[in-house]
Design a protein around this motif. Structure first.
Motif, PDB file in Angstrom:
ATOM      1  N   VAL A  67     -30.004  26.537 -20.930  1.00 26.46           N
ATOM      2  CA  VAL A  67     -30.231  27.843 -20.323  1.00 26.46           C
ATOM      3  C   VAL A  67     -29.205  28.758 -21.038  1.00 26.46           C
ATOM      4  N   SER A  68     -28.078  28.407 -21.437  1.00 29.40           N
ATOM      5  CA  SER A  68     -26.895  29.215 -22.273  1.00 29.40           C
ATOM      6  C   SER A  68     -27.883  29.624 -23.379  1.00 29.40           C
ATOM      7  N   LEU A  69     -27.959  28.610 -24.110  1.00 27.15           N
ATOM      8  CA  LEU A  69     -28.684  28.735 -25.609  1.00 27.15           C
ATOM      9  C   LEU A  69     -29.779  29.593 -25.522  1.00 27.15           C
ATOM     10  N   LEU A  70     -30.595  29.593 -24.621  1.00 29.05           N
ATOM     11  CA  LEU A  70     -31.882  30.297 -24.372  1.00 29.05           C
ATOM     12  C   LEU A  70     -31.371  31.845 -24.245  1.00 29.05           C
ATOM     13  N   SER A  71     -30.490  31.870 -23.452  1.00 24.55           N
ATOM     14  CA  SER A  71     -29.925  33.264 -22.998  1.00 24.55           C
ATOM     15  C   SER A  71     -29.357  33.888 -24.304  1.00 24.55           C
ATOM     16  N   LEU A  72     -28.501  33.304 -25.140  1.00 23.09           N
ATOM     17  CA  LEU A  72     -27.998  33.841 -26.202  1.00 23.09           C
ATOM     18  C   LEU A  72     -29.132  34.247 -27.097  1.00 23.09           C
ATOM     19  N   PHE A  73     -30.231  33.261 -27.229  1.00 19.80           N
ATOM     20  CA  PHE A  73     -31.150  33.688 -28.243  1.00 19.80           C
ATOM     21  C   PHE A  73     -32.034  35.022 -27.940  1.00 19.80           C
ATOM     22  N   LEU A  74     -32.287  35.034 -26.597  1.00 17.41           N
ATOM     23  CA  LEU A  74     -32.865  36.327 -25.857  1.00 17.41           C
ATOM     24  C   LEU A  74     -31.915  37.653 -26.158  1.00 17.41           C
ATOM     25  N   ALA A  75     -30.848  37.231 -25.882  1.00 17.16           N
ATOM     26  CA  ALA A  75     -29.797  38.436 -26.252  1.00 17.16           C
ATOM     27  C   ALA A  75     -29.828  38.974 -27.716  1.00 17.16           C
ATOM     28  N   LEU A  87     -32.293  38.475 -29.609  1.00 21.82           N
ATOM     29  CA  LEU A  87     -33.557  38.917 -30.150  1.00 21.82           C
ATOM     30  C   LEU A  87     -33.729  40.525 -29.413  1.00 21.82           C
ATOM     31  N   CYS A  88     -33.186  40.765 -28.346  1.00 20.12           N
ATOM     32  CA  CYS A  88     -33.174  42.111 -27.508  1.00 20.12           C
ATOM     33  C   CYS A  88     -32.458  43.059 -28.441  1.00 20.12           C
ATOM     34  N   TRP A  89     -31.224  42.803 -28.753  1.00 22.47           N
ATOM     35  CA  TRP A  89     -30.131  43.476 -29.726  1.00 22.47           C
ATOM     36  C   TRP A  89     -30.886  43.708 -30.886  1.00 22.47           C
ATOM     37  N   GLY A  90     -31.559  42.711 -31.702  1.00 19.64           N
ATOM     38  CA  GLY A  90     -32.267  42.906 -32.812  1.00 19.64           C
ATOM     39  C   GLY A  90     -33.348  44.065 -32.905  1.00 19.64           C
ATOM     40  N   LEU A  91     -34.172  43.967 -31.535  1.00 21.00           N
ATOM     41  CA  LEU A  91     -35.348  44.892 -31.498  1.00 21.00           C
ATOM     42  C   LEU A  91     -34.711  46.294 -31.393  1.00 21.00           C
ATOM     43  N   LEU A  92     -33.722  46.291 -30.358  1.00 24.08           N
ATOM     44  CA  LEU A  92     -32.883  47.640 -30.094  1.00 24.08           C
ATOM     45  C   LEU A  92     -32.534  48.093 -31.470  1.00 24.08           C
ATOM     46  N   TYR A  93     -31.920  47.593 -32.173  1.00 23.40           N
ATOM     47  CA  TYR A  93     -31.358  47.913 -33.475  1.00 23.40           C
ATOM     48  C   TYR A  93     -32.263  48.407 -34.518  1.00 23.40           C
ATOM     49  N   LEU A  94     -33.386  47.583 -34.515  1.00 29.18           N
ATOM     50  CA  LEU A  94     -34.251  48.006 -35.642  1.00 29.18           C
ATOM     51  C   LEU A  94     -35.594  48.799 -35.196  1.00 29.18           C
ATOM     52  N   ALA A  95     -35.769  48.778 -33.946  1.00 31.06           N
ATOM     53  CA  ALA A  95     -36.980  49.426 -33.510  1.00 31.06           C
ATOM     54  C   ALA A  95     -36.512  50.943 -33.410  1.00 31.06           C
ATOM     55  N   PRO A  96     -37.294  51.893 -33.926  1.00 31.33           N
ATOM     56  CA  PRO A  96     -36.888  53.412 -33.756  1.00 31.33           C
ATOM     57  C   PRO A  96     -36.820  53.975 -32.394  1.00 31.33           C
ATOM     58  N   PRO A  97     -35.889  54.672 -31.977  1.00 25.63           N
ATOM     59  CA  PRO A  97     -35.922  54.994 -30.568  1.00 25.63           C
ATOM     60  C   PRO A  97     -37.058  55.937 -29.896  1.00 25.63           C
ATOM     61  N   LEU A  98     -37.462  55.452 -28.657  1.00 27.52           N
ATOM     62  CA  LEU A  98     -38.637  56.164 -28.311  1.00 27.52           C
ATOM     63  C   LEU A  98     -38.454  57.532 -27.857  1.00 27.52           C
ATOM     64  N   GLU A  99     -39.195  58.485 -28.281  1.00 28.62           N
ATOM     65  CA  GLU A  99     -39.094  59.906 -27.934  1.00 28.62           C
ATOM     66  C   GLU A  99     -39.064  59.917 -26.214  1.00 28.62           C
ATOM     67  N   ASN A 100     -38.159  60.714 -25.690  1.00 27.85           N
ATOM     68  CA  ASN A 100     -38.211  60.854 -24.328  1.00 27.85           C
ATOM     69  C   ASN A 100     -39.256  61.360 -23.867  1.00 27.85           C
ATOM     70  N   GLU A 101     -39.980  60.839 -22.804  1.00 29.52           N
ATOM     71  CA  GLU A 101     -41.310  61.352 -22.109  1.00 29.52           C
ATOM     72  C   GLU A 101     -40.890  62.686 -21.318  1.00 29.52           C
ATOM     73  N   PRO A 102     -41.784  63.606 -21.138  1.00 25.22           N
ATOM     74  CA  PRO A 102     -41.547  64.839 -20.393  1.00 25.22           C
ATOM     75  C   PRO A 102     -41.321  64.243 -18.850  1.00 25.22           C
ATOM     76  N   LYS A 103     -40.471  64.905 -18.436  1.00 24.86           N
ATOM     77  CA  LYS A 103     -40.110  64.478 -17.135  1.00 24.86           C
ATOM     78  C   LYS A 103     -41.091  65.170 -15.902  1.00 24.86           C
ATOM     79  N   GLU A 104     -41.800  66.440 -16.396  1.00 24.54           N
ATOM     80  CA  GLU A 104     -42.502  66.917 -15.667  1.00 24.54           C
ATOM     81  C   GLU A 104     -43.851  67.357 -16.566  1.00 24.54           C
TER      82      GLU A 104
END
Length: 361
Positions: free
Chosen positions: A94-102, A104-121
């Motif tokens: 479980v610990s190894l899987l959690s580290l791998f998922l973390a 992966l999430c960090w890589g996606l957040l770092y590589l993927a362009p930030p999403l534009e903010n959707e209009p609130k209204e």
């Protein structure tokens, strides 16, 4: 029945013991109480009773029960150990899987362009139309600015093109030598034909029409005094050794000699093997007999098409003529070609030239 007899014996025991005790007591001895007699009788009976015996069947049963209990306890301990090991492995996985998922999430957040903010209204239809209209006006303004910028760039490019063309033609005319040339026919230089080698004549290509001067393909030696240098426009003499004597427009203290020959890349045949290789330069006095050695040099066809050589004119002397003596060429077996020769230095007066030539050489 045996129990009744033992009970009756125990009931009549105090009386018998009392009588026995009293009968055996000597005269004058103290009398023992009944409680003491009961205690003595109890002790004697206990001493006479045999110890209880444990049967073999009971012992075997006890051992079986103990063995069963020990086996159960061992099974429980083994199962507990297995559970502990399985839980530890599960926690590790479980610990190894959690580290791998973390990661992966960090890589996606770092590589993927930030999403534009959707209009609130949500915009209303009128607001949306207003925004579209304003953006259309901005696009029209930007287009007009781009057209204006394109016109300015075109005008600047045209001006720069003219300037660059002038500079290129100026540099081409200067030939990068940046020195006055006293071997130009336009300033008064000429060829002393009596002291110059004969022209090369090819009998195989001398057709009937070539015998006329205006059809003759051969160039005279005066061509080396002209600035026009293109393949074939040269003076050729027979063999790999020859000379040319140039009359200068006045007395010149010679400092440099420049030879020019087209590069091998523009030659039509045989490359640049007809170009001069080793040559010597001499300054001639007025009597045409006194020659002053000014240096020996090598023209390298692979280096540059225009090469300037500094002369050994020390002490400085002024000469009315200069002789270029070709000692070898780059391998052509029949003739050697000279395209252009330039003479650089300082022009002096006739009197200064005479005084300069009086010194030893």
């Amino acid at each position: 029945m045996g129990w009744k007899l033992s009970a009756e014996a125990s009931a009549s025991e105090p009386q018998w013991a009392d009588r026995l005790w009293r009968g055996n007591q000597p005269a004058g001895s103290p009398i023992v109480s009944e409680e003491q007699l009961d205690l003595l009788s109890t002790l004697e009976l206990r001493q006479e009773m045999p110890p209880p015996r444990v049967s073999k069947s009971f012992l075997s049963l006890l051992f079986q029960v103990l063995s069963v209990l020990l086996s159960l306890v061992g099974d429980v301990l083994v199962s507990v150990y297995r559970e502990v090991c399985s839980i530890r492995f599960l926690l590790t996985a479980v610990s190894l899987l959690s580290l791998f998922l973390a990661a992966l999430c960090w890589g996606l957040l770092y590589l993927a362009p930030p999403l534009e903010n959707e209009p609130k209204e949500m915009l209303t239809l009128s607001e949306y139309q207003e925004r579209v209209r304003s953006q259309g006006e901005q696009l029209q303004q930007l287009q007009a600015e781009l057209v204006k910028l394109h016109k300015e760039v075109s005008s600047v490019r045209a001006a720069n093109s003219e300037r660059v063309a002038k500079l290129v033609f100026q540099r081409l005319n200067e030939d990068f030598v940046q020195k006055p040339d006293y071997a130009l026919s336009s300033v008064g230089a000429s060829i002393d034909l009596e002291k110059t080698s004969h022209d090369y004549e090819d009998a195989n290509t001398a057709y009937f029409w070539n015998r006329f001067s205006f059809w003759n393909y051969a160039r005279p030696p005066t061509v080396i005094l002209e600035p026009d240098v293109f393949p074939g426009n040269c003076w050729a003499f027979e063999g790999d050794q020859g000379q040319v004597v140039i009359r200068l427009p006045g007395r010149v203290q010679l400092s440099d000699i420049t030879l020019q020959h087209p590069p091998p890349s523009v030659a039509h045949t045989r490359g640049a093997n007809s170009a001069p290789r080793d040559f010597a330069v001499y300054g001639l006095q007025v009597d045409d007999e006194t020659e002053v050695f000014l240096g020996k040099f090598t023209f390298d066809v692979e280096k540059s098409e225009i090469q300037t050589f500094h002369l050994q004119n020390e002490p400085p002397a002024a000469f009315p003529k200069v002789k270029i003596q070709i000692l070898s060429n780059w391998g052509h077996p029949r003739f050697t070609c000279l395209y252009r020769v330039r003479a650089h230095g300082i022009r002096t007066s006739e009197r200064a030239g005479d005084s300069a030539t009086e010194g030893p050489h």
